[in-house]
Design an enzyme around this catalytic site. Structure first.
Site, PDB file in Angstrom:
ATOM      1  CD  GLU A 134      41.627  49.245  18.973  1.00  0.00           C
ATOM      2  OE1 GLU A 134      41.479  48.366  19.679  1.00  0.00           O
ATOM      3  OE2 GLU A 134      40.824  49.728  18.600  1.00  0.00           O
TER       4      GLU A 134
ATOM      5  CD1 TRP B 251      39.069  52.431  21.189  1.00  0.00           C
ATOM      6  CD2 TRP B 251      37.655  52.084  22.880  1.00  0.00           C
ATOM      7  NE1 TRP B 251      37.916  52.677  20.637  1.00  0.00           N
ATOM      8  CE2 TRP B 251      36.878  52.639  21.735  1.00  0.00           C
ATOM      9  CE3 TRP B 251      36.796  51.811  24.053  1.00  0.00           C
ATOM     10  CZ2 TRP B 251      35.569  52.912  21.554  1.00  0.00           C
ATOM     11  CZ3 TRP B 251      35.412  52.020  24.045  1.00  0.00           C
ATOM     12  CH2 TRP B 251      34.658  52.549  22.735  1.00  0.00           C
TER      13      TRP B 251
ATOM     14  CD1 TRP C  27      20.757  37.815  31.834  1.00  0.00           C
ATOM     15  CD2 TRP C  27      20.845  37.853  29.634  1.00  0.00           C
ATOM     16  NE1 TRP C  27      21.300  39.006  31.488  1.00  0.00           N
ATOM     17  CE2 TRP C  27      21.530  39.131  30.251  1.00  0.00           C
ATOM     18  CE3 TRP C  27      21.116  37.770  28.400  1.00  0.00           C
ATOM     19  CZ2 TRP C  27      21.976  40.107  29.622  1.00  0.00           C
ATOM     20  CZ3 TRP C  27      21.624  38.944  27.695  1.00  0.00           C
ATOM     21  CH2 TRP C  27      22.227  39.889  28.222  1.00  0.00           C
TER      22      TRP C  27
ATOM     23  CG  ASN D 270      39.339  43.399  18.956  1.00  0.00           C
ATOM     24  OD1 ASN D 270      38.986  43.080  20.354  1.00  0.00           O
ATOM     25  ND2 ASN D 270      38.907  44.569  18.592  1.00  0.00           N
TER      26      ASN D 270
ATOM     27  CD1 TRP E 167      25.743  41.412  30.557  1.00  0.00           C
ATOM     28  CD2 TRP E 167      27.933  41.166  31.043  1.00  0.00           C
ATOM     29  NE1 TRP E 167      26.152  41.993  31.759  1.00  0.00           N
ATOM     30  CE2 TRP E 167      27.279  42.053  32.024  1.00  0.00           C
ATOM     31  CE3 TRP E 167      29.330  41.091  31.323  1.00  0.00           C
ATOM     32  CZ2 TRP E 167      27.854  42.569  33.080  1.00  0.00           C
ATOM     33  CZ3 TRP E 167      29.943  41.632  32.521  1.00  0.00           C
ATOM     34  CH2 TRP E 167      29.337  42.430  33.444  1.00  0.00           C
TER      35      TRP E 167
ATOM     36  CD1 TRP F  80      33.607  39.597  27.609  1.00  0.00           C
ATOM     37  CD2 TRP F  80      31.387  38.782  26.899  1.00  0.00           C
ATOM     38  NE1 TRP F  80      33.533  38.485  26.793  1.00  0.00           N
ATOM     39  CE2 TRP F  80      32.430  37.952  26.364  1.00  0.00           C
ATOM     40  CE3 TRP F  80      30.100  38.728  26.422  1.00  0.00           C
ATOM     41  CZ2 TRP F  80      32.089  36.780  25.814  1.00  0.00           C
ATOM     42  CZ3 TRP F  80      29.744  37.495  25.887  1.00  0.00           C
ATOM     43  CH2 TRP F  80      31.013  36.433  25.303  1.00  0.00           C
TER      44      TRP F  80
END
Length: 436
Positions: free
Chosen positions: A259, A262, A290, A325, A343, A366
């Site tokens: 993590e 990341w 959208w 998360n 988004w 996102w």
């Protein structure tokens, strides 16, 4: 009286005196060091919540640093202004020979530092910045041809290889604080003096080691206290990333270490592709039509979609400034895929509400959920909120904590969209955009 000749260390996202690379370098530069922090009005004036807990957190941390500095005979110089105005005041007060700081990677920060570097150069001031917020940055973990990785797995392998080769050096800045300017009389401005007020939101502590042993096994279950909750401290540098990685290396389960990697991956992406802060990493996805229904967006924000796991997550966020998360992925997928809302709307709402808001990771997350990012979930992957609930909150402990009316079918909201209908709709819209 002549102005004192000094070095300035500019605190930004590194609110600690221990193992602070830029501070360490400043304290070894040969001149008295003035510790500076700027409450940046370019940022603060845009905050809609005058009780934003992040501002209170920064002020609280600065007060703690100030007490440590006073014990060493110094104190923090704090300005509430735009960076340009603040530096004008500092340069009127001191004869500044050097400015030291740690790197900041977000687009606004890069522009700010470039503009100030020009000002410092014009005045003959050396401006030194250092890597402190990450283990590896910019071009340090790249492909053999020098190009940036855009897929996580090979990036993580190279990251681990490089770490094993180089190890981690620490910077004992806390042992050199008596080299700061001996000025004990400065105080930290109150929230009220800057137009803010205290928040009722509780700030997570800095303890994280108690969850690491079982992190990989338990981290996906939002009802369990199984995550480290230190994102806020990483965001503002109140904990050293070098210390965290060293700790992570001692744990048999490497999930938490991954993590942290990341996080650095997303920093690297934002650095090499700064347009991704506001545009789809994959340009074809900017052609998506959208729906952007404002009433449905308001229902999502308020946690009133009729999908209990989504509503629980949004209410947790609105109440605590935190969201688990796994649930972040669910609510993000729901906004983009079920409601076909851009988004960027969700990313901006998270930026407003999350204590641990980090632009690189937030944008990355996102875009992953929307399918438009690098190494993203495929666009045809649409989370089913009901199945996600059954898998990760089977006993509804998390749901009932945040959505107590869920048990009563007469008081709980009806779903604002049918899952099967929404799935067919989004696949059709995405397919149309990507086939153009």
């Amino acid at each position: 009286m002549p102005k004192a000749t000094v070095t300035i260390f500019w605190f930004r996202r590194d609110l600690r005196l221990r193992d602070n690379r830029g501070l360490f370098e400043a304290l070894n530069a040969g001149l008295p060091v003035v510790p500076l922090f700027i409450f940046d009005r370019n940022i603060l004036d845009k905050l809609s919540d005058r009780s934003d807990a992040r501002v209170g957190f920064i002020q609280q941390e600065l007060r703690a640093l100030n007490e440590e500095l006073k014990a060493a005979g110094s104190s923090m110089l704090v300005k509430h202004a735009t960076p340009e105005q603040a530096w004008e005041e500092v340069l009127n007060e001191y004869e500044v020979k050097n400015v030291f700081a740690n790197h900041d990677y977000e687009p606004y920060a890069r522009t700010r530092d470039e503009q100030l570097a020009t000002l410092f150069s014009q005045k003959g001031i050396a401006f030194h910045t250092f890597k402190d917020h990450v283990i590896f940055e910019k071009d340090e973990v790249v492909k053999d041809d020098g190009k940036p990785y855009t897929v996580f797995t090979p990036y993580s392998r190279k990251w681990l290889q490089k770490w094993s080769e180089t190890g981690i050096k620490t910077y004992p800045s806390e042992t050199l604080l008596t080299r700061c300017e001996q000025q004990k009389n400065r105080e930290i401005p109150s929230l009220e003096s800057m137009g803010f007020e205290p928040s009722s939101i509780r700030i997570p502590g800095k303890e994280y080691t108690n969850v690491l042993a079982n992190y990989g096994k338990n981290r996906d279950f939002p009802a369990l206290p199984a995550t480290s909750r230190i994102g806020l401290h990483l965001r503002f540098g109140t904990l050293s990333i070098r210390e965290l990685v060293q700790t992570a290396q001692t744990v048999a389960d490497k999930t938490w270490l991954m993590e942290l990697i990341w996080r650095e991956f997303y920093f690297t992406i934002l650095w090499h592709f700064p347009h991704s802060a506001t545009q789809a990493f994959k340009p074809a996805y900017d052609r998506i039509e959208w729906r952007n229904n404002e009433q449905e967006f308001a229902a999502w924000c308020a946690g009133k979609t009729g999908y209990p796991i989504v509503d629980a997550g949004m209410r947790e966020l609105n109440t605590t400034g935190f969201m688990h998360n796994r649930v972040r992925m669910i609510v993000a997928s729901f906004l983009c895929k079920h409601l076909l809302i851009d988004w960027r709307w969700g990313e901006a709402y998270f930026a407003q509400k999350l204590l641990d808001y980090e632009q690189a990771s937030n944008v990355g997350g996102w875009q992953w959920a929307a399918g438009c990012g690098n190494d993203a979930a495929p666009y045809f992957r649409v989370f089913n909120p009901t199945l996600q609930t059954q898998k990760f909150d089977a006993q509804l402990v998390y749901v009932k904590k945040w959505v107590p009316e869920f048990s009563d079918p007469f008081t709980y909201s009806k779903p604002i969209v049918d899952h099967a209908f929404a799935r067919d709709r989004v696949l059709s819209v995405y397919k149309k955009a990507l086939e153009k």
